[in-house]
Design a protein around this motif. Structure first.
Motif, PDB file in Angstrom:
ATOM      1  N   GLY A   1      13.530  17.669   9.512  1.00 30.61           N
ATOM      2  CA  GLY A   1      12.787  17.789  10.598  1.00 30.61           C
ATOM      3  C   GLY A   1      12.601  15.989  10.731  1.00 30.61           C
ATOM      4  N   LEU A   2      11.724  15.378  12.071  1.00 28.67           N
ATOM      5  CA  LEU A   2      11.818  14.352  12.898  1.00 28.67           C
ATOM      6  C   LEU A   2      10.157  14.386  12.793  1.00 28.67           C
ATOM      7  CD1 LEU A   2      12.060  11.541  12.746  1.00 28.67           C
ATOM      8  CD2 LEU A   2      12.367  12.377  15.369  1.00 28.67           C
ATOM      9  N   TYR A   3       9.580  13.077  11.825  1.00 24.83           N
ATOM     10  CA  TYR A   3       8.342  13.121  11.875  1.00 24.83           C
ATOM     11  C   TYR A   3       7.950  11.582  12.139  1.00 24.83           C
ATOM     12  CZ  TYR A   3       8.662  17.277   8.673  1.00 24.83           C
ATOM     13  OH  TYR A   3       8.550  18.548   8.079  1.00 24.83           O
ATOM     14  N   ILE A   4       6.508  12.201  12.820  1.00 23.69           N
ATOM     15  CA  ILE A   4       6.155  10.084  13.332  1.00 23.69           C
ATOM     16  C   ILE A   4       4.354  10.357  12.671  1.00 23.69           C
ATOM     17  CG2 ILE A   4       5.207  10.654  15.254  1.00 23.69           C
ATOM     18  CD1 ILE A   4       6.085   7.809  16.266  1.00 23.69           C
ATOM     19  N   SER A   5       4.005   8.982  12.798  1.00 28.36           N
ATOM     20  CA  SER A   5       3.058   8.604  11.517  1.00 28.36           C
ATOM     21  C   SER A   5       2.195   7.623  13.202  1.00 28.36           C
ATOM     22  CB  SER A   5       2.929   8.224  10.354  1.00 28.36           C
ATOM     23  OG  SER A   5       1.852   7.751   9.335  1.00 28.36           O
ATOM     24  N   ASP A   6       1.449   7.294  13.307  1.00 29.82           N
ATOM     25  CA  ASP A   6       0.357   6.040  13.353  1.00 29.82           C
ATOM     26  C   ASP A   6      -0.457   5.274  13.119  1.00 29.82           C
ATOM     27  OD1 ASP A   6      -2.250   8.203  14.572  1.00 29.82           O
ATOM     28  OD2 ASP A   6      -1.588   7.147  16.440  1.00 29.82           O
ATOM     29  N   ASN A   7       0.100   5.727  11.660  1.00 28.50           N
ATOM     30  CA  ASN A   7      -1.332   5.723  10.619  1.00 28.50           C
ATOM     31  C   ASN A   7      -0.970   5.086   9.477  1.00 28.50           C
ATOM     32  OD1 ASN A   7      -0.807   7.519   9.819  1.00 28.50           O
ATOM     33  ND2 ASN A   7      -3.155   8.470  10.157  1.00 28.50           N
ATOM     34  N   TYR A   8       0.139   4.155   9.409  1.00 29.46           N
ATOM     35  CA  TYR A   8       1.296   3.977   8.197  1.00 29.46           C
ATOM     36  C   TYR A   8       1.164   4.212   7.257  1.00 29.46           C
ATOM     37  CZ  TYR A   8       0.318  -1.684   9.392  1.00 29.46           C
ATOM     38  OH  TYR A   8       0.902  -2.345   9.993  1.00 29.46           O
ATOM     39  N   GLY A   9       1.564   6.006   7.607  1.00 26.81           N
ATOM     40  CA  GLY A   9       2.530   6.764   6.942  1.00 26.81           C
ATOM     41  C   GLY A   9       1.153   7.344   5.846  1.00 26.81           C
TER      42      GLY A   9
ATOM     43  N   ASN B   1       0.471  -1.116  -0.252  1.00 22.55           N
ATOM     44  CA  ASN B   1       0.251   0.174  -0.069  1.00 22.55           C
ATOM     45  C   ASN B   1       1.491   1.527  -0.178  1.00 22.55           C
ATOM     46  OD1 ASN B   1      -2.953  -1.258   0.519  1.00 22.55           O
ATOM     47  ND2 ASN B   1      -1.309  -1.704   2.240  1.00 22.55           N
ATOM     48  N   GLN B   2       0.630   2.415  -0.953  1.00 20.06           N
ATOM     49  CA  GLN B   2       1.108   3.200  -0.716  1.00 20.06           C
ATOM     50  C   GLN B   2       0.980   4.524   0.385  1.00 20.06           C
ATOM     51  OE1 GLN B   2       0.476   5.494  -5.038  1.00 20.06           O
ATOM     52  NE2 GLN B   2       3.213   6.377  -4.075  1.00 20.06           N
ATOM     53  N   MET B   3       2.264   4.875   1.217  1.00 15.32           N
ATOM     54  CA  MET B   3       1.926   6.059   2.403  1.00 15.32           C
ATOM     55  C   MET B   3       2.049   7.960   1.412  1.00 15.32           C
ATOM     56  SD  MET B   3       5.026   3.969   4.067  1.00 15.32           S
ATOM     57  CE  MET B   3       5.188   5.301   5.502  1.00 15.32           C
ATOM     58  N   LYS B   4       0.211   7.631   2.073  1.00 16.65           N
ATOM     59  CA  LYS B   4       0.119   9.493   1.183  1.00 16.65           C
ATOM     60  C   LYS B   4       1.182  10.642   2.106  1.00 16.65           C
ATOM     61  CE  LYS B   4      -5.022   8.411   1.066  1.00 16.65           C
ATOM     62  NZ  LYS B   4      -5.302   8.476   1.174  1.00 16.65           N
ATOM     63  N   MET B   5       1.606  10.223   3.353  1.00 18.35           N
ATOM     64  CA  MET B   5       2.768  11.028   3.671  1.00 18.35           C
ATOM     65  C   MET B   5       2.586  12.768   3.917  1.00 18.35           C
ATOM     66  SD  MET B   5       5.692   9.063   3.897  1.00 18.35           S
ATOM     67  CE  MET B   5       6.710  10.126   3.183  1.00 18.35           C
TER      68      MET B   5
END
Length: 312
Positions: free
Chosen positions: A202-210, A171-175
Motif C-alpha cells: 500500500g501507500l503510507y504518509i507521515s507528517d512527522n518526518y517518518g 536523523n533515522q526515521m522510526k517508520m
C-alpha cells in the motif's frame, strides 16, 4: 597548343570539377533535413522529471540526461554521470549514483546536486561512501530523505533517514505503522516533514518526518508516486492490472486515469509538471515513456522500448 599545356589545362579542369563535387556533398549534408526516424537511445532509466520552467521532460539515465522539448528528444552536453535516486527541485536536482567516465568525482557519488541543469554537480554529503537508490528531496523545502542499505560514517545502521539542514545532520526515521517492503519514497514538495512511502502492500504518509505513518491506499503494490499538489498524490500501481490513480487527501477520494491500451511494462516513474498542471508523464520498466497534455485524457508515447520517438 603544346602537349604540356594541354596536360596542365586538363589537370585544372579535373580539379575544378573535383572541388565542385566536394562542395556539393558539403551543401547536401547541411541542407538535407534530419531523418524523421532518427532516434535518441536510452540505455536505461533512473528518473523522470520536468524542468523548473516546465518546458522540458528530463530523463536520468546511465550516461547523463535526456531531454524532450518541442516534440523531440535530445542529449544535452552535460556531465555523463550514472544518476540513481534522481530527484528534481525548483532549482535543479539532487541525485546519487556513480561518476561518468573521466569524471573527477568519487565513486559512489553519495549525494550531489546540480543547479545548472546537469552541466556541473556539487557534493552534498557522503561522497565516495554510498549509492542511494532510494532518495527523494522536497521540491521547494529541499528536505532530504534516503534509504541506506548499510551503515556509513553518518548513519550507524541500515534504514530510512532524513535531513532538514542540507545533510549537516541526519536523523533515522522510526517508520511506525508501515507494512510491507518499501518500493517508493516521495517527499512532499512544500510541506516540511511530510513524506509518503509506497510498499508492496500500500501507500503510507507521515507528517512527522517518518516517526509514524497513516495508511492511504490498502492492498496495492505501489511502484511509484508523485505529489501533484499540496493535497494530491498521483500513484502508480502494479498489482493485477496497471493503474494510475490520483488521491485527494482532503476529501479522501481517488480518481483513475485512463491509460493507453498498449502500455507495456510496470509503471516505474511518474512526473508532474508544476508549471503546466495539465501535463504529466510516466515510464515503465520496459523502457517506455508516455506523456499527457490534457490531465491524462490522452497519451502520446515518446519513448518506445528505449528509443526516443519524435512527435509528427
Amino acid at each position: 597548343m603544346s602537349k604540356r599545356k594541354r596536360q596542365q589545362k586538363s589537370l585544372k579542369f579535373g580539379l575544378g570539377w573535383l572541388l565542385i563535387g566536394i562542395l556539393g556533398v558539403f551543401i547536401a549534408i547541411i541542407l538535407i533535413p534530419k531523418n524523421e526516424t532518427e532516434k535518441v537511445n536510452f540505455p536505461d532509466l533512473h528518473g523522470l522529471s520536468y524542468s523548473a520552467d516546465g518546458t522540458k521532460l528530463v530523463a536520468a539515465v546511465h550516461d547523463g540526461l535526456r531531454e524532450f522539448s518541442k516534440g523531440e528528444w535530445s542529449i544535452p552536453d552535460v556531465e555523463k554521470n550514472d544518476y540513481m535516486g534522481y530527484s528534481p527541485t525548483k532549482d535543479g536536482f539532487y541525485s546519487s549514483g556513480h561518476p561518468g567516465q573521466g569524471s573527477n568525482l568519487k565513486n559512489p557519488l553519495g549525494i550531489v546536486k546540480s543547479t545548472d541543469n546537469g552541466k556541473s554537480v556539487d557534493i552534498v554529503d557522503l561522497h565516495g561512501e554510498v549509492d542511494f537508490h532510494a532518495l527523494s528531496v522536497g521540491y521547494e523545502t529541499e528536505d532530504i530523505y534516503v534509504f541506506t542499505p548499510e551503515a556509513n560514517s553518518k548513519m550507524k545502521e541500515p534504514g530510512f533517514y532524513y535531513s532538514e539542514d542540507q545533510a549537516k545532520t541526519w536523523n533515522q526515521m522510526k517508520m511506525n505503522g508501515i507494512s510491507g517492503t518499501p518500493t517508493a519514497i516521495i517527499a512532499h514538495p512544500t510541506k516540511k516533514g511530510v513524506i509518503a512511502i509506497g510498499t508492496d502492500q500500500g501507500l503510507y504518509i507521515s507528517d512527522n518526518y517518518g516517526e509514524s505513518f497513516e495508511l492511504l491506499l490498502d492492498e496495492s503494490y505501489v511502484s511509484s508516486a508523485v505529489f501533484s499538489s499540496s493535497d494530491e498524490i498521483i500513484v502508480g500501481i502494479n498489482t493485477n492490472d496497471k493503474e494510475l490513480i490520483k488521491l485527494d487527501l482532503v476529501n479522501n477520494t481517488k480518481t483513475n486515469y485512463e491509460l493507453p491500451n498498449d502500455v507495456d511494462g510496470n509503471i516505474t516513474f511518474i512526473s508532474y509538471n508544476y508549471s503546466n498542471k495539465d501535463e504529466l508523464a510516466f515510464a515503465t520498466d520496459q523502457m517506455n515513456i508516455y506523456i499527457s497534455n490534457d490531465s491524462g485524457k490522452n497519451w502520446d508515447q515518446v519513448v518506445k522500448t528505449g528509443a526516443g520517438q519524435t512527435e509528427k
